[in-house]
Design a protein around this motif. Sequence first.
Motif, PDB file in Angstrom:
ATOM      1  N   ALA A 151     -10.020  -0.169  -8.052  1.00 32.59           N
ATOM      2  CA  ALA A 151      -9.310  -1.037  -9.060  1.00 32.59           C
ATOM      3  C   ALA A 151      -7.768  -0.886  -9.016  1.00 32.59           C
ATOM      4  N   ASP A 152      -7.180   0.223  -8.658  1.00 27.77           N
ATOM      5  CA  ASP A 152      -5.735   0.333  -8.482  1.00 27.77           C
ATOM      6  C   ASP A 152      -5.277  -0.252  -7.151  1.00 27.77           C
ATOM      7  N   ILE A 153      -6.138  -0.367  -6.196  1.00 28.91           N
ATOM      8  CA  ILE A 153      -5.822  -1.205  -5.022  1.00 28.91           C
ATOM      9  C   ILE A 153      -6.084  -2.561  -5.196  1.00 28.91           C
ATOM     10  N   ASP A 154      -6.798  -2.960  -6.003  1.00 30.23           N
ATOM     11  CA  ASP A 154      -7.069  -4.536  -6.318  1.00 30.23           C
ATOM     12  C   ASP A 154      -5.875  -4.954  -6.935  1.00 30.23           C
ATOM     13  N   GLU A 155      -5.170  -4.073  -7.978  1.00 31.39           N
ATOM     14  CA  GLU A 155      -4.047  -4.475  -8.612  1.00 31.39           C
ATOM     15  C   GLU A 155      -2.882  -4.700  -7.602  1.00 31.39           C
ATOM     16  N   MET A 156      -2.859  -4.601  -6.520  1.00 28.82           N
ATOM     17  CA  MET A 156      -1.721  -4.927  -5.838  1.00 28.82           C
ATOM     18  C   MET A 156      -1.715  -6.463  -5.684  1.00 28.82           C
ATOM     19  N   ALA A 194       0.937  -1.212   0.201  1.00 28.71           N
ATOM     20  CA  ALA A 194      -0.012  -0.046   0.112  1.00 28.71           C
ATOM     21  C   ALA A 194       0.651   1.247  -0.040  1.00 28.71           C
ATOM     22  N   VAL A 195       1.948   1.295   0.802  1.00 29.76           N
ATOM     23  CA  VAL A 195       2.780   2.667   0.699  1.00 29.76           C
ATOM     24  C   VAL A 195       3.379   2.568  -0.608  1.00 29.76           C
ATOM     25  N   ASP A 196       3.852   1.567  -1.287  1.00 31.25           N
ATOM     26  CA  ASP A 196       4.505   1.298  -2.570  1.00 31.25           C
ATOM     27  C   ASP A 196       3.312   2.158  -3.555  1.00 31.25           C
ATOM     28  N   LEU A 197       2.134   1.889  -3.477  1.00 34.18           N
ATOM     29  CA  LEU A 197       1.039   2.078  -4.322  1.00 34.18           C
ATOM     30  C   LEU A 197       0.704   3.436  -4.125  1.00 34.18           C
ATOM     31  N   LEU A 198       0.734   4.087  -2.974  1.00 31.11           N
ATOM     32  CA  LEU A 198       0.483   5.580  -2.757  1.00 31.11           C
ATOM     33  C   LEU A 198       1.736   6.313  -2.983  1.00 31.11           C
ATOM     34  N   ASN A 222      -2.040  -8.760  -3.322  1.00 26.79           N
ATOM     35  CA  ASN A 222      -1.695  -9.289  -2.286  1.00 26.79           C
ATOM     36  C   ASN A 222      -2.792 -10.241  -1.598  1.00 26.79           C
ATOM     37  N   VAL A 223      -2.686 -11.557  -1.355  1.00 23.55           N
ATOM     38  CA  VAL A 223      -3.365 -12.341  -0.687  1.00 23.55           C
ATOM     39  C   VAL A 223      -3.627 -12.294   0.883  1.00 23.55           C
ATOM     40  N   CYS A 224      -4.938 -12.078   1.049  1.00 22.13           N
ATOM     41  CA  CYS A 224      -5.446 -11.941   2.455  1.00 22.13           C
ATOM     42  C   CYS A 224      -6.586 -13.160   2.677  1.00 22.13           C
ATOM     43  N   ARG A 225      -6.034 -14.104   3.200  1.00 15.34           N
ATOM     44  CA  ARG A 225      -7.193 -15.485   3.547  1.00 15.34           C
ATOM     45  C   ARG A 225      -8.156 -15.008   4.435  1.00 15.34           C
ATOM     46  N   CYS A 226      -7.956 -14.052   5.133  1.00 13.78           N
ATOM     47  CA  CYS A 226      -9.392 -13.791   5.931  1.00 13.78           C
ATOM     48  C   CYS A 226     -10.379 -12.758   5.289  1.00 13.78           C
ATOM     49  N   GLY A 227      -9.804 -12.300   3.906  1.00 15.33           N
ATOM     50  CA  GLY A 227     -10.828 -11.437   3.450  1.00 15.33           C
ATOM     51  C   GLY A 227     -11.088 -10.096   3.896  1.00 15.33           C
ATOM     52  N   THR A 228     -10.079  -9.302   4.479  1.00 13.54           N
ATOM     53  CA  THR A 228     -10.409  -7.953   4.837  1.00 13.54           C
ATOM     54  C   THR A 228     -10.188  -7.091   3.910  1.00 13.54           C
ATOM     55  N   TYR A 229     -10.549  -7.449   2.407  1.00 16.92           N
ATOM     56  CA  TYR A 229     -10.252  -6.551   1.319  1.00 16.92           C
ATOM     57  C   TYR A 229     -11.079  -5.081   1.359  1.00 16.92           C
ATOM     58  N   PRO A 230     -12.163  -5.090   1.743  1.00 19.35           N
ATOM     59  CA  PRO A 230     -13.024  -3.796   1.953  1.00 19.35           C
ATOM     60  C   PRO A 230     -12.180  -2.835   2.862  1.00 19.35           C
ATOM     61  N   ARG A 231     -11.938  -3.549   3.961  1.00 15.36           N
ATOM     62  CA  ARG A 231     -11.191  -2.473   5.351  1.00 15.36           C
ATOM     63  C   ARG A 231      -9.719  -2.198   4.733  1.00 15.36           C
ATOM     64  N   ILE A 232      -8.979  -3.180   3.796  1.00 12.91           N
ATOM     65  CA  ILE A 232      -7.885  -2.679   3.350  1.00 12.91           C
ATOM     66  C   ILE A 232      -8.094  -1.391   2.427  1.00 12.91           C
ATOM     67  N   ARG A 233      -8.923  -1.726   1.522  1.00 13.23           N
ATOM     68  CA  ARG A 233      -9.188  -0.421   0.564  1.00 13.23           C
ATOM     69  C   ARG A 233      -9.526   0.763   1.396  1.00 13.23           C
ATOM     70  N   GLU A 234     -10.410   0.894   2.424  1.00 15.58           N
ATOM     71  CA  GLU A 234     -10.742   1.911   3.188  1.00 15.58           C
ATOM     72  C   GLU A 234      -9.507   2.257   3.914  1.00 15.58           C
ATOM     73  N   ALA A 235      -8.829   1.600   4.300  1.00 11.55           N
ATOM     74  CA  ALA A 235      -7.358   2.181   5.251  1.00 11.55           C
ATOM     75  C   ALA A 235      -6.438   2.818   4.195  1.00 11.55           C
ATOM     76  N   ILE A 236      -6.396   2.181   2.841  1.00 13.38           N
ATOM     77  CA  ILE A 236      -5.246   3.000   2.050  1.00 13.38           C
ATOM     78  C   ILE A 236      -5.973   4.223   1.620  1.00 13.38           C
ATOM     79  N   LYS A 237      -7.414   4.391   1.342  1.00  9.05           N
ATOM     80  CA  LYS A 237      -7.765   5.621   1.107  1.00  9.05           C
ATOM     81  C   LYS A 237      -7.579   6.602   2.227  1.00  9.05           C
ATOM     82  N   ARG A 238      -7.918   6.265   3.288  1.00  8.76           N
ATOM     83  CA  ARG A 238      -7.666   7.328   4.511  1.00  8.76           C
ATOM     84  C   ARG A 238      -6.172   7.599   4.685  1.00  8.76           C
TER      85      ARG A 238
END
Length: 151
Positions: free
Chosen positions: A123-128, A110-114, A130-146
Amino acid sequence: MPNFTFKVNGKTVTVDADSDLALIWVLRDKLGITGPKFGCGIDVCKACTSHLDGAAIRPCVTTLADVSGREVTTIEGLANGDQLHPVQQAWIDLDVAQCGYCQPGQIMAAVDLLRRNPNPTDADIDEMLNVCRCGTYPRIREAIKRAAGQI
């Protein structure tokens, strides 16, 4: 065995090992830096994501010879003293992690993306990829945008 000198998290280190040893094992086994996690070993899961000269790399497929004379940053070196990086702080504020195994790699990606894109879309975030087996992708997106709003 040859010696390789490089910087890790701002500190110069010298490692005596084979040139083709994967950086993940240099960091974890020789230097005791355990933030980058071993997941797949073939640049698929990206749990080990770290930075080389400021850009995202995967230490599982980067050799010791590749980093000689360069600067590696792991999750341990991201904060500025006691001040967390905005991405790290957003992860905490939004309670992103569940098991936490992939989170160091997620944060470093995420730091590299930003760095490359200060206002990423979903879509940009999804291109990272990175696999998250817990599936916290919505929170990951929100954190990157914050964090993007704070950098």
